[in-house]
Motif scaffolding. Structure first.
Motif, PDB file in Angstrom:
ATOM      1  N   LEU A 109       0.765  -1.074  -0.126  1.00 40.62           N
ATOM      2  CA  LEU A 109      -0.018   0.131   0.059  1.00 40.62           C
ATOM      3  C   LEU A 109       0.795   1.257   0.010  1.00 40.62           C
ATOM      4  CD1 LEU A 109      -2.688  -0.995   2.533  1.00 40.62           C
ATOM      5  CD2 LEU A 109      -2.813  -1.341  -0.089  1.00 40.62           C
ATOM      6  N   ASP A 110       1.964   1.214   0.614  1.00 42.24           N
ATOM      7  CA  ASP A 110       2.760   2.432   0.557  1.00 42.24           C
ATOM      8  C   ASP A 110       3.892   2.520  -0.358  1.00 42.24           C
ATOM      9  OD1 ASP A 110       4.630   0.475   1.627  1.00 42.24           O
ATOM     10  OD2 ASP A 110       4.862   1.420   3.657  1.00 42.24           O
ATOM     11  N   ARG A 111       3.844   1.537  -1.406  1.00 44.08           N
ATOM     12  CA  ARG A 111       4.383   1.600  -2.746  1.00 44.08           C
ATOM     13  C   ARG A 111       6.038   1.600  -2.557  1.00 44.08           C
ATOM     14  NH1 ARG A 111       0.799  -0.668  -4.229  1.00 44.08           N
ATOM     15  NH2 ARG A 111      -0.401  -0.097  -6.005  1.00 44.08           N
ATOM     16  N   ARG A 112       6.413   0.674  -1.446  1.00 40.50           N
ATOM     17  CA  ARG A 112       7.974   0.874  -1.111  1.00 40.50           C
ATOM     18  C   ARG A 112       8.794  -0.161  -1.925  1.00 40.50           C
ATOM     19  NH1 ARG A 112       9.701  -0.946   4.534  1.00 40.50           N
ATOM     20  NH2 ARG A 112      11.796  -0.069   3.739  1.00 40.50           N
ATOM     21  N   LEU A 113       8.016  -0.995  -2.625  1.00 39.14           N
ATOM     22  CA  LEU A 113       8.825  -2.009  -3.348  1.00 39.14           C
ATOM     23  C   LEU A 113       9.047  -1.507  -4.738  1.00 39.14           C
ATOM     24  CD1 LEU A 113       6.725  -5.195  -2.107  1.00 39.14           C
ATOM     25  CD2 LEU A 113       9.260  -4.687  -2.035  1.00 39.14           C
ATOM     26  N   VAL A 114      10.403  -1.845  -5.283  1.00 40.41           N
ATOM     27  CA  VAL A 114      10.551  -1.386  -6.662  1.00 40.41           C
ATOM     28  C   VAL A 114      10.745  -2.774  -7.231  1.00 40.41           C
ATOM     29  CG1 VAL A 114      12.272  -0.533  -8.314  1.00 40.41           C
ATOM     30  CG2 VAL A 114      11.940   0.516  -5.989  1.00 40.41           C
ATOM     31  N   ILE A 115       9.854  -3.043  -8.021  1.00 41.38           N
ATOM     32  CA  ILE A 115       9.635  -4.364  -8.644  1.00 41.38           C
ATOM     33  C   ILE A 115      10.330  -4.468 -10.096  1.00 41.38           C
ATOM     34  CG2 ILE A 115       7.880  -6.264  -9.444  1.00 41.38           C
ATOM     35  CD1 ILE A 115       6.045  -4.862  -7.555  1.00 41.38           C
ATOM     36  N   THR A 116      11.165  -5.446 -10.303  1.00 39.76           N
ATOM     37  CA  THR A 116      11.691  -6.019 -11.853  1.00 39.76           C
ATOM     38  C   THR A 116      11.261  -7.393 -12.074  1.00 39.76           C
ATOM     39  OG1 THR A 116      13.593  -4.318 -11.381  1.00 39.76           O
ATOM     40  CG2 THR A 116      13.769  -6.093 -12.914  1.00 39.76           C
ATOM     41  N   VAL A 117      10.822  -7.717 -13.165  1.00 36.86           N
ATOM     42  CA  VAL A 117      10.440  -9.034 -13.729  1.00 36.86           C
ATOM     43  C   VAL A 117      11.415  -9.489 -14.669  1.00 36.86           C
ATOM     44  CG1 VAL A 117       8.675 -10.574 -14.292  1.00 36.86           C
ATOM     45  CG2 VAL A 117       8.159  -8.806 -12.662  1.00 36.86           C
ATOM     46  N   SER A 157      -5.869 -13.490 -27.471  1.00 32.90           N
ATOM     47  CA  SER A 157      -6.604 -13.689 -26.143  1.00 32.90           C
ATOM     48  C   SER A 157      -6.349 -14.340 -25.172  1.00 32.90           C
ATOM     49  CB  SER A 157      -8.004 -14.438 -26.894  1.00 32.90           C
ATOM     50  OG  SER A 157      -7.633 -15.788 -26.888  1.00 32.90           O
ATOM     51  N   ILE A 158      -5.195 -15.068 -24.999  1.00 34.22           N
ATOM     52  CA  ILE A 158      -4.569 -15.781 -24.047  1.00 34.22           C
ATOM     53  C   ILE A 158      -3.666 -14.697 -23.129  1.00 34.22           C
ATOM     54  CG2 ILE A 158      -4.858 -17.911 -25.016  1.00 34.22           C
ATOM     55  CD1 ILE A 158      -1.670 -18.131 -25.410  1.00 34.22           C
ATOM     56  N   GLU A 159      -3.270 -13.394 -23.718  1.00 35.74           N
ATOM     57  CA  GLU A 159      -2.397 -12.790 -22.981  1.00 35.74           C
ATOM     58  C   GLU A 159      -3.073 -12.223 -21.789  1.00 35.74           C
ATOM     59  OE1 GLU A 159      -1.617  -8.460 -24.451  1.00 35.74           O
ATOM     60  OE2 GLU A 159       0.147  -9.279 -25.277  1.00 35.74           O
ATOM     61  N   LEU A 160      -2.326 -12.256 -20.505  1.00 32.69           N
ATOM     62  CA  LEU A 160      -2.747 -11.634 -19.286  1.00 32.69           C
ATOM     63  C   LEU A 160      -2.165 -10.176 -19.145  1.00 32.69           C
ATOM     64  CD1 LEU A 160      -1.776 -14.676 -17.209  1.00 32.69           C
ATOM     65  CD2 LEU A 160      -4.144 -14.332 -17.996  1.00 32.69           C
ATOM     66  N   ALA A 161      -1.046  -9.959 -19.847  1.00 35.05           N
ATOM     67  CA  ALA A 161      -0.691  -8.414 -19.659  1.00 35.05           C
ATOM     68  C   ALA A 161       0.297  -8.213 -20.716  1.00 35.05           C
ATOM     69  CB  ALA A 161      -0.181  -8.379 -18.261  1.00 35.05           C
ATOM     70  N   GLY A 162       0.152  -7.159 -21.543  1.00 35.79           N
ATOM     71  CA  GLY A 162       1.074  -6.756 -22.457  1.00 35.79           C
ATOM     72  C   GLY A 162       2.071  -5.810 -21.694  1.00 35.79           C
ATOM     73  N   PRO A 163       3.234  -5.392 -22.494  1.00 36.07           N
ATOM     74  CA  PRO A 163       4.160  -4.516 -22.064  1.00 36.07           C
ATOM     75  C   PRO A 163       3.766  -3.173 -21.147  1.00 36.07           C
ATOM     76  CG  PRO A 163       5.140  -5.510 -24.012  1.00 36.07           C
ATOM     77  CD  PRO A 163       3.647  -5.661 -23.865  1.00 36.07           C
ATOM     78  N   GLY A 164       2.712  -2.862 -21.948  1.00 33.39           N
ATOM     79  CA  GLY A 164       1.801  -1.347 -21.220  1.00 33.39           C
ATOM     80  C   GLY A 164       1.512  -1.608 -19.934  1.00 33.39           C
ATOM     81  N   TRP A 165       1.110  -2.851 -19.617  1.00 33.50           N
ATOM     82  CA  TRP A 165       0.312  -2.981 -18.333  1.00 33.50           C
ATOM     83  C   TRP A 165       1.675  -2.784 -17.318  1.00 33.50           C
ATOM     84  CZ3 TRP A 165       1.731  -6.103 -14.071  1.00 33.50           C
ATOM     85  CH2 TRP A 165       0.831  -6.085 -13.185  1.00 33.50           C
ATOM     86  N   TYR A 166       2.802  -3.293 -17.525  1.00 32.99           N
ATOM     87  CA  TYR A 166       3.994  -3.103 -16.760  1.00 32.99           C
ATOM     88  C   TYR A 166       4.211  -1.720 -16.526  1.00 32.99           C
ATOM     89  CZ  TYR A 166       4.221  -8.399 -17.341  1.00 32.99           C
ATOM     90  OH  TYR A 166       3.686  -9.546 -17.391  1.00 32.99           O
ATOM     91  N   ARG A 167       4.437  -1.117 -17.393  1.00 33.57           N
ATOM     92  CA  ARG A 167       4.883   0.405 -17.419  1.00 33.57           C
ATOM     93  C   ARG A 167       3.772   1.052 -16.778  1.00 33.57           C
ATOM     94  NH1 ARG A 167       6.048  -0.494 -22.885  1.00 33.57           N
ATOM     95  NH2 ARG A 167       3.905   0.165 -23.665  1.00 33.57           N
ATOM     96  N   ALA A 168       2.512   0.892 -17.039  1.00 33.91           N
ATOM     97  CA  ALA A 168       1.391   1.592 -16.012  1.00 33.91           C
ATOM     98  C   ALA A 168       1.289   1.186 -14.448  1.00 33.91           C
ATOM     99  CB  ALA A 168       0.133   1.208 -16.634  1.00 33.91           C
ATOM    100  N   ASN A 169       1.922   0.168 -14.057  1.00 33.51           N
ATOM    101  CA  ASN A 169       1.990  -0.484 -13.015  1.00 33.51           C
ATOM    102  C   ASN A 169       3.449   0.108 -12.150  1.00 33.51           C
ATOM    103  OD1 ASN A 169      -0.702  -1.407 -12.033  1.00 33.51           O
ATOM    104  ND2 ASN A 169      -0.339  -2.004 -13.949  1.00 33.51           N
ATOM    105  N   GLY A 170       4.114   0.541 -12.923  1.00 33.21           N
ATOM    106  CA  GLY A 170       5.616   0.933 -12.345  1.00 33.21           C
ATOM    107  C   GLY A 170       6.557  -0.441 -12.195  1.00 33.21           C
ATOM    108  N   VAL A 171       6.206  -1.612 -13.034  1.00 34.39           N
ATOM    109  CA  VAL A 171       7.000  -2.812 -12.861  1.00 34.39           C
ATOM    110  C   VAL A 171       7.667  -2.555 -14.144  1.00 34.39           C
ATOM    111  CG1 VAL A 171       7.022  -5.240 -12.883  1.00 34.39           C
ATOM    112  CG2 VAL A 171       5.080  -4.135 -11.730  1.00 34.39           C
ATOM    113  N   ARG A 172       9.309  -2.846 -13.898  1.00 39.96           N
ATOM    114  CA  ARG A 172      10.271  -2.885 -14.745  1.00 39.96           C
ATOM    115  C   ARG A 172      10.252  -4.533 -15.542  1.00 39.96           C
ATOM    116  NH1 ARG A 172      16.755  -2.399 -14.360  1.00 39.96           N
ATOM    117  NH2 ARG A 172      17.298  -2.049 -16.514  1.00 39.96           N
ATOM    118  N   LEU A 173       9.935  -4.556 -16.650  1.00 40.11           N
ATOM    119  CA  LEU A 173       9.994  -5.805 -17.301  1.00 40.11           C
ATOM    120  C   LEU A 173      11.202  -6.109 -18.164  1.00 40.11           C
ATOM    121  CD1 LEU A 173       8.616  -8.352 -18.212  1.00 40.11           C
ATOM    122  CD2 LEU A 173       7.415  -7.270 -19.964  1.00 40.11           C
TER     123      LEU A 173
END
Length: 508
Positions: free
Chosen positions: A30-38, A64-80
């Protein structure tokens, strides 16, 4: 929170387990302390591996089987980082090295590396550099599915090796495209880990009726072909012409990375009830993990593990605990309905029932109730221990799957008329699982951890159809066993909404 240092989370693996972990971490941090890299070994974002057989059959488009495109990671602050693979872990320095030579620092590392397909050690299958002979393909990834699709377009015949769920789904998908297919099963029955002999026999008749030839009791001794596959020789001497060989021989947890880092490894990476490895800063979930001496190889347990691990990572002072999972197997192939849960394949203490229809057998505290309808390809079985459901097989008719899953999960006492659960006489069963009697905290969708309260909340927010409920909560998007329960809750809510309020229609 201002002034607090960020913590670096590295997730090794972007499959269904790794992606779900990221989703759960984002919800819990909730406080967004985690910096996430996948780091994902396959290009692009995460996709639903469960749907690969439908993709191969041509029942759904590739996107149709895609769960998340690269844009989802960017929008959520996740480095892919994809495609990229973690190749080495420096535990003292808390560094993860990628195959491109770059280095990722971590405070917490999650191993969601999955499993590799098992390839049989047979003559002619692999060349001197370990590459499979052209025409032979495992069935594990989206790239494998695309390769099988290309080969199937020009093939005259195919062989699928392996009589488990994946082999059956691949064989049915290819047969549905009009390709002659032989399914080779080393054991004496199909799905030997999940089914008893009677159920396997019914399943065999069903898949043969769908165009799949089944060759049991033999394995592949050699793959024949110079520069390309043209046949396979079985160890019983049979030679099968084939332009396509699909390998569905099971999987092996990817543990090399963990073992090289000095982590405790059994069949998988050994984890505790918080999914921590022998190094508390490294977690493991999904196919690569071993919990209490057991690995699952199924999506639903991986998602349950992801939720527990995410809570421990995002809120380390308030740990959750993973007790283990109930194995639920569902075969997803056109023309075949099959669901298994718990101790479904038990044969001990069963009385021999040679006839059809509904029958019961009791020995000690174990009861077995079976119903067969050979004409419709239906075989249903309940295993009951001390009055509670311990396992079930539903083949050819899975309408009772949601009811049985609820009874199994809650440990509810079964009605005296056990056969009512299978034969549709719901008077005894309905009282145990009626939506009005389920508490809000009751889990409806086990794959996604969706409660009755969450479904009701989605309905109140405007999601009035099961498909809309699925879009909001993810219920029914895993194995599908909860579909009937979700539909029952939606029907109940709709009926309640249609009732006139007290006093309506009367003059004040």
């Amino acid at each position: 929170m201002p002034g607090r240092q960020p913590r670096h989370l590295v997730v090794a693996g972007n499959g269904m387990a790794g992606f779900r972990l990221v989703q759960e971490v984002l919800a819990a941090d909730l406080d967004r302390r985690l910096v996430i890299t996948v780091a994902g070994a396959e290009p692009g974002g995460a996709y639903n591996r469960i749907q690969l057989s439908h993709l191969l059959a041509g029942h759904c488009p590739a996107d149709s089987i895609e769960l998340a495109g690269p844009g989802w990671y960017r929008a959520n602050g996740v480095r892919l980082r994809a495609p990229a693979t973690v190749t080495r872990i420096d535990r003292p320095a808390r560094l993860a090295w990628l195959d491109d030579g770059s280095v990722l620092p971590y405070d917490v590392l999650v191993l969601a590396t999955g499993a590799d397909p098992v390839l049989p050690p047979v003559d002619g299958l692999a060349g001197p550099h370990g590459r499979l002979l052209p025409g032979a393909v495992p069935f594990r990834t989206r790239a494998d599915c695309a390769a099988i699709d290309r080969l199937a377009r020009d093939a005259a015949s195919a062989v699928v090796l392996g009589g488990g769920v994946l082999g059956l789904e691949a064989a049915r998908a290819l047969a549905g495209r009009g390709l002659p297919v032989t399914l080779v099963q080393r054991g004496r029955q199909l799905m030997e880990r999940d089914l008893d002999a009677a159920a396997a026999a019914v399943l065999g008749r069903t898949v043969r009726g769908l165009g799949v030839r089944v060759h049991r009791g033999a394995g592949i001794a050699a793959v024949l072909g110079g520069t390309r596959l043209h046949a396979v020789r079985l160890d019983d001497g049979t030679v099968l012409d084939a332009d396509l060989l699909v390998l569905c021989c099971g999987v092996r947890p990817r543990t090399d990375l963990a073992r090289a880092a000095g982590l405790a490894v059994g069949t998988g990476v050994v984890v505790d009830d918080q999914l921590r490895s022998s190094d508390p800063s490294i977690f493991a979930i999904g196919d690569c993990a071993e919990h209490r001496g057991r690995g699952y190889g199924l999506v639903a347990p991986a998602w349950e593990q992801a939720k527990v691990a995410a809570w421990g990572i995002a809120r380390p002072s308030d740990l959750a605990s993973y007790p283990g999972s109930v194995p639920v197997t569902r075969l997803k192939a056109a023309g075949v309905e099959l669901a298994c849960l718990g101790e479904a394949a038990l044969t001990e203490d069963e009385a021999d029932d040679a006839g059809g229809g509904a029958s019961g057998a009791t020995a000690s505290d174990v009861e077995v109730v079976r119903f067969t309808d050979s004409a419709r390809g239906v075989y249903q079985k309940l295993v009951v221990r001390s009055g509670q459901l311990a396992g079930a097989i539903l083949l050819g008719d899975t309408a009772a799957a949601g009811t049985l899953a609820q009874l199994f999960d809650r440990g509810s006492a079964l009605p005296a008329d056990r056969a009512a659960l299978l034969l549709g006489r719901t008077g005894g069963a309905a009282a145990g699982v009626s939506p009005t009697r389920l508490p809000g905290r009751a889990t409806i969708c086990h794959c996604n951890g969706v409660s009755k309260a969450a479904i009701c909340a989605a309905w109140e927010s405007g999601a009035r159809r099961p498909a809309e409920i699925a879009a909001v909560t993810r219920a029914t998007t895993g194995c599908g066993m909860c579909r009937d329960a979700v539909e029952g809750i939606v029907d109940w809510l709709s009926a309640a909404d249609a009732e006139p309020e007290e006093g309506a229609g009367h003059a004040a």
